[in-house]
Scaffold this motif. Structure first.
Motif, short mmCIF file in Angstrom:
data_model
loop_
_atom_site.label_atom_id
_atom_site.label_comp_id
_atom_site.label_asym_id
_atom_site.label_seq_id
_atom_site.Cartn_x
_atom_site.Cartn_y
_atom_site.Cartn_z
N VAL A 1 22.91 45.33 -19.07
CA VAL A 1 24.09 45.94 -19.66
C VAL A 1 25.11 46.18 -18.54
O VAL A 1 24.78 46.72 -17.50
CB VAL A 1 23.75 47.27 -20.36
N GLU A 2 26.34 45.74 -18.79
CA GLU A 2 27.43 45.95 -17.82
C GLU A 2 28.66 46.40 -18.58
O GLU A 2 28.83 46.11 -19.76
CB GLU A 2 27.75 44.65 -17.07
N ASN A 3 29.54 47.08 -17.87
CA ASN A 3 30.82 47.47 -18.45
C ASN A 3 31.85 46.40 -18.12
O ASN A 3 31.91 45.91 -16.99
CB ASN A 3 31.28 48.82 -17.90
N ASP A 4 32.67 46.01 -19.11
CA ASP A 4 33.73 45.04 -18.84
C ASP A 4 34.94 45.75 -18.24
O ASP A 4 34.90 46.96 -17.97
CB ASP A 4 34.09 44.23 -20.10
N THR A 5 36.03 45.04 -18.04
CA THR A 5 37.21 45.61 -17.40
C THR A 5 37.85 46.73 -18.21
O THR A 5 38.56 47.56 -17.66
CB THR A 5 38.26 44.51 -17.15
N LYS A 6 37.55 46.80 -19.51
CA LYS A 6 38.11 47.85 -20.36
C LYS A 6 37.10 48.99 -20.59
O LYS A 6 37.32 49.86 -21.41
CB LYS A 6 38.56 47.27 -21.70
N GLY A 7 35.99 48.96 -19.87
CA GLY A 7 34.99 50.01 -19.99
C GLY A 7 34.04 49.84 -21.15
O GLY A 7 33.21 50.71 -21.41
N ARG A 8 34.11 48.72 -21.86
CA ARG A 8 33.20 48.47 -22.98
C ARG A 8 31.88 47.94 -22.44
O ARG A 8 31.86 47.16 -21.49
CB ARG A 8 33.81 47.47 -23.95
N ARG A 9 30.83 48.34 -23.07
CA ARG A 9 29.49 47.88 -22.66
C ARG A 9 29.25 46.48 -23.20
O ARG A 9 29.50 46.21 -24.35
CB ARG A 9 28.43 48.84 -23.17
N GLN A 10 28.75 45.62 -22.35
CA GLN A 10 28.41 44.25 -22.72
C GLN A 10 26.94 44.00 -22.40
O GLN A 10 26.45 44.43 -21.36
CB GLN A 10 29.27 43.25 -21.93
N VAL A 11 26.23 43.32 -23.30
CA VAL A 11 24.82 43.01 -23.09
C VAL A 11 24.71 41.54 -22.74
O VAL A 11 25.25 40.67 -23.42
CB VAL A 11 23.99 43.32 -24.36
N PHE A 12 24.01 41.27 -21.64
CA PHE A 12 23.77 39.90 -21.20
C PHE A 12 22.27 39.64 -21.13
O PHE A 12 21.49 40.55 -20.92
CB PHE A 12 24.38 39.68 -19.80
N GLU A 13 21.89 38.40 -21.30
CA GLU A 13 20.49 37.98 -21.18
C GLU A 13 19.58 38.82 -22.07
O GLU A 13 18.62 39.41 -21.61
CB GLU A 13 20.02 38.06 -19.73
N ALA A 14 19.89 38.87 -23.34
CA ALA A 14 19.09 39.63 -24.29
C ALA A 14 17.69 39.04 -24.38
O ALA A 14 17.48 37.85 -24.16
CB ALA A 14 19.75 39.63 -25.65
N CYS A 15 16.75 39.90 -24.71
CA CYS A 15 15.35 39.47 -24.86
C CYS A 15 15.24 38.44 -25.98
O CYS A 15 15.93 38.55 -26.99
CB CYS A 15 14.46 40.65 -25.22
N ALA A 16 14.36 37.49 -25.77
CA ALA A 16 14.05 36.57 -26.86
C ALA A 16 13.29 37.38 -27.91
O ALA A 16 12.51 38.27 -27.58
CB ALA A 16 13.19 35.42 -26.34
N GLU A 17 13.53 37.11 -29.17
CA GLU A 17 12.88 37.88 -30.23
C GLU A 17 11.49 37.36 -30.49
O GLU A 17 11.31 36.17 -30.61
CB GLU A 17 13.66 37.75 -31.53
N PRO A 18 10.52 38.16 -30.65
CA PRO A 18 10.52 39.57 -30.27
C PRO A 18 10.16 39.71 -28.79
O PRO A 18 9.35 38.94 -28.27
CB PRO A 18 9.45 40.18 -31.16
N CYS A 19 10.71 40.69 -28.12
CA CYS A 19 10.38 40.93 -26.72
C CYS A 19 8.99 41.57 -26.65
O CYS A 19 8.42 41.94 -27.68
CB CYS A 19 11.44 41.79 -26.04
#
Length: 123
Positions: free
Chosen positions: A5-23
């Motif tokens: 999870v990272e914050n973008d330039t506007k402070g919004r949370r972004q999720v990257f590399e999500a777990c393959a379902e099901p983790c």
């Protein structure tokens, strides 16, 4: 793969590399995460238990609920059911070797819970 999870330039949370379902956590919770499931496994850890004795050990759960959970555990290979040739007929349940592999983290959960302050409660 795990989520980042990272914050973008506007402070919004972004999720990257999500777990393959099901983790892995989700798979584990699907195996033993149902209400009363951990308690049933815990009460079977010391040896076979007859159904009526098990239902007395698990206060607050109906016999119907215990039956449903035992069927799920049996279908997943965590518990073995044995019909005893007695009068009247009785049924006993025993944890399998596979089911026994869950006892370690259930014991860790028990220890963690006992370490919590008494006023800590689940919602």
């Amino acid at each position: 793969m795990y989520a980042r999870v990272e914050n973008d330039t506007k402070g919004r949370r972004q999720v990257f590399e999500a777990c393959a379902e099901p983790c892995a956590i989700e798979r584990g919770m699907r195996m033993i995460g149902g209400k009363w499931t951990g308690s049933i496994l815990w009460h079977l850890k010391d040896g076979p238990v007859r159904f009526n004795d098990l239902s007395r050990m698990i206060g607050g759960a109906s016999k119907k609920m215990i039956t449903e959970r035992l069927r799920q555990l049996e279908a997943r290979g965590l518990v073995r059911r044995e019909v005893m040739d007695t009068a009247p007929i009785s049924v006993q349940y025993e944890i399998t070797d596979f089911g026994r592999t869950a006892i370690g983290f259930l014991d860790a959960l028990r220890a963690w819970t006992e370490s919590l302050p008494q006023d800590t409660s689940a919602p």
